[in-house]
Structures are given as structure tokens and as C-alpha cells.
Design a protein around this motif. Structure first.
Motif, PDB file in Angstrom:
ATOM      1  N   ARG A   1       0.841  -1.219   0.000  1.00  0.00           N
ATOM      2  CA  ARG A   1       0.000   0.000   0.000  1.00  0.00           C
ATOM      3  C   ARG A   1       0.862   1.250   0.000  1.00  0.00           C
ATOM      4  NH1 ARG A   1      -2.895  -3.093   4.099  1.00  0.00           N
ATOM      5  NH2 ARG A   1      -4.566  -4.158   3.000  1.00  0.00           N
ATOM      6  N   GLN A   2       1.949   1.231   0.767  1.00  0.00           N
ATOM      7  CA  GLN A   2       2.869   2.379   0.788  1.00  0.00           C
ATOM      8  C   GLN A   2       3.538   2.551  -0.575  1.00  0.00           C
ATOM      9  OE1 GLN A   2       3.278   4.774   2.590  1.00  0.00           O
ATOM     10  NE2 GLN A   2       3.059   4.300   4.740  1.00  0.00           N
ATOM     11  N   ARG A   3       4.005   1.450  -1.135  1.00  0.00           N
ATOM     12  CA  ARG A   3       4.727   1.509  -2.414  1.00  0.00           C
ATOM     13  C   ARG A   3       3.840   2.042  -3.536  1.00  0.00           C
ATOM     14  NH1 ARG A   3       6.726  -2.699  -6.652  1.00  0.00           N
ATOM     15  NH2 ARG A   3       7.981  -1.285  -7.858  1.00  0.00           N
ATOM     16  N   PHE A   4       2.572   1.650  -3.557  1.00  0.00           N
ATOM     17  CA  PHE A   4       1.678   2.006  -4.663  1.00  0.00           C
ATOM     18  C   PHE A   4       0.720   3.157  -4.333  1.00  0.00           C
ATOM     19  CE2 PHE A   4       2.900  -2.382  -5.684  1.00  0.00           C
ATOM     20  CZ  PHE A   4       3.294  -2.209  -7.008  1.00  0.00           C
ATOM     21  N   ARG A   5       0.923   3.848  -3.228  1.00  0.00           N
ATOM     22  CA  ARG A   5      -0.025   4.886  -2.786  1.00  0.00           C
ATOM     23  C   ARG A   5      -0.247   5.995  -3.810  1.00  0.00           C
ATOM     24  NH1 ARG A   5       4.381   6.088   0.951  1.00  0.00           N
ATOM     25  NH2 ARG A   5       5.466   7.900   0.111  1.00  0.00           N
ATOM     26  N   ASP A   6       0.754   6.287  -4.645  1.00  0.00           N
ATOM     27  CA  ASP A   6       0.613   7.357  -5.642  1.00  0.00           C
ATOM     28  C   ASP A   6       0.351   6.832  -7.053  1.00  0.00           C
ATOM     29  OD1 ASP A   6       1.035   9.344  -3.699  1.00  0.00           O
ATOM     30  OD2 ASP A   6       3.227   9.128  -3.899  1.00  0.00           O
ATOM     31  N   ASP A   7       0.162   5.532  -7.182  1.00  0.00           N
ATOM     32  CA  ASP A   7      -0.077   4.934  -8.494  1.00  0.00           C
ATOM     33  C   ASP A   7      -1.579   4.954  -8.783  1.00  0.00           C
ATOM     34  OD1 ASP A   7      -0.482   3.220 -10.706  1.00  0.00           O
ATOM     35  OD2 ASP A   7       1.270   2.011 -10.163  1.00  0.00           O
ATOM     36  N   PRO A   8      -2.009   5.719  -9.788  1.00  0.00           N
ATOM     37  CA  PRO A   8      -3.450   5.811 -10.083  1.00  0.00           C
ATOM     38  C   PRO A   8      -4.063   4.504 -10.596  1.00  0.00           C
ATOM     39  CG  PRO A   8      -2.170   6.915 -11.785  1.00  0.00           C
ATOM     40  CD  PRO A   8      -1.194   6.497 -10.717  1.00  0.00           C
TER      41      PRO A   8
END
Length: 181
Positions: free
Chosen positions: A105-112
């Protein structure tokens, strides 16, 4: 599919034999639809045709010979889109990934493209230990990996580890990217 198309139209086979051949090909390739001999049919027209079955969707293809509610399964890298959910498998599916759901979740938090609030909890963390070491004596009826194999640095080692946790006659179901699309 091309091979089936060639056999169906190019070889001089009587229509009775073609009917039997069509049944065999449908059993082997459920999504195959014989091409029209007169004029090409576009995919929308084909999907609406009562004469031909609709092509299988992606999930149906991946689960073609798998019964998630009655078999033990392992899904590699489900992220936020598992092929088999815990609900539909009656809890018989396990998820393996390289990190915990929290780290993902942290790694992909900014991935739309990733719905971080839907990332599934990881049952096994694959990285420091081999897959057989992680699952212990557990054997699975099937393993699913969708768009994972292209990220694997040692494909043969990866496949050997998967084979080691599959039961005899177990199924490995892969969705592999096709550079043509």
C-alpha cells in the motif's frame, strides 16, 4: 488459434469430419471460434451470434480447469485484483507476494492504476526463503499468476519452486503479456 483456423478451412475435409473436429478444438481451446468461410465476421457480430459461443473472459480462461471452492490454491502477486477471492474460494486460496499488504500500500499509494485500499493481505512473503520453505508441507491443487512472470529474474528457478508446491496433476495457470497488444 491459427492452426485450428488452417485445419478448419484449408484442408479438404468433409463437413461431418469438420463438425467432429470443431468439437475437439472447442474442448482444447474453449475460446476458439471457427472463422466464417464466406465473409469475415467482426468480433461484436460474433459475440451476438447464437451459432457461436461467446469467447471466454480472462478470469474464465485462467480458471478453466480449476474449482476454487473445492480446491486449495495459491495466487502469486494478487495486489488489488486477485483472480480468486477468499470469499469465492471458501477461504481455500492463499496469497503470496514479495511484501506485506501494508508495504505494498505504501509503495503504490501514488499509483493511479492501483486501488491501494483493495490490496489483499499477504499469506506468504516470498523472497528470503524458497516457496517450498514458506508453505512447509502444504501442497496446492493450483497456482495462479497473472502478469507476474515478466518480473521474474530466474524463470526456471521460479517454475521449479512452483512445481514443488503443486500436487501431482496440479495446475499452473498463467496470464502472460503479449507484446502484440
Amino acid at each position: 488459434h491459427h492452426f485450428a483456423d488452417v485445419i478448419y478451412h484449408k484442408l479438404p475435409i468433409p463437413s461431418v469430419i469438420k463438425g467432429k473436429l470443431k468439437s475437439i478444438v472447442f474442448a482444447l481451446i474453449p475460446s476458439w471460434v471457427p472463422p466464417s468461410s464466406s465473409s469475415p465476421i467482426d468480433s461484436d457480430e460474433l459475440a451476438m451470434s447464437k451459432e457461436h459461443p461467446q469467447p471466454l473472459d480472462r478470469k474464465s480462461k485462467l480458471l478453466c480447469r480449476i474449482s476454487p471452492d473445492s480446491q486449495d490454491g495459491l495466487e502469486i502477486g494478487p495486489l488489488c485484483d486477485p483472480i480468486v477471492s477468499k470469499n469465492e474460494s471458501a477461504g481455500r486460496i492463499r496469497y503470496v507476494d514479495y511484501a506485506t499488504a501494508e508495504i505494498l500500500r505504501q509503495r503504490f499509494r501514488d499509483d493511479p492504476n492501483v486501488r491501494v485500499n483493495e490490496i489483499v493481505e499477504t499469506d506468504y512473503l516470498w523472497g528470503d526463503h524458497s516457496l517450498p520453505e514458506l508453505v512447509g508441507d502444504k501442497q496446492f491443487d493450483y497456482v495462479i499468476a497473472s502478469h507476474i512472470i515478466e518480473h521474474v529474474p530466474d524463470m526456471l528457478g521460479w517454475l521449479k519452486e512452483i512445481a514443488a508446491v503443486l500436487k501431482d496433476r496440479g495446475i499452473l495457470s498463467l496470464a502472460i503479456p503479449d507484446k502484440r497488444f
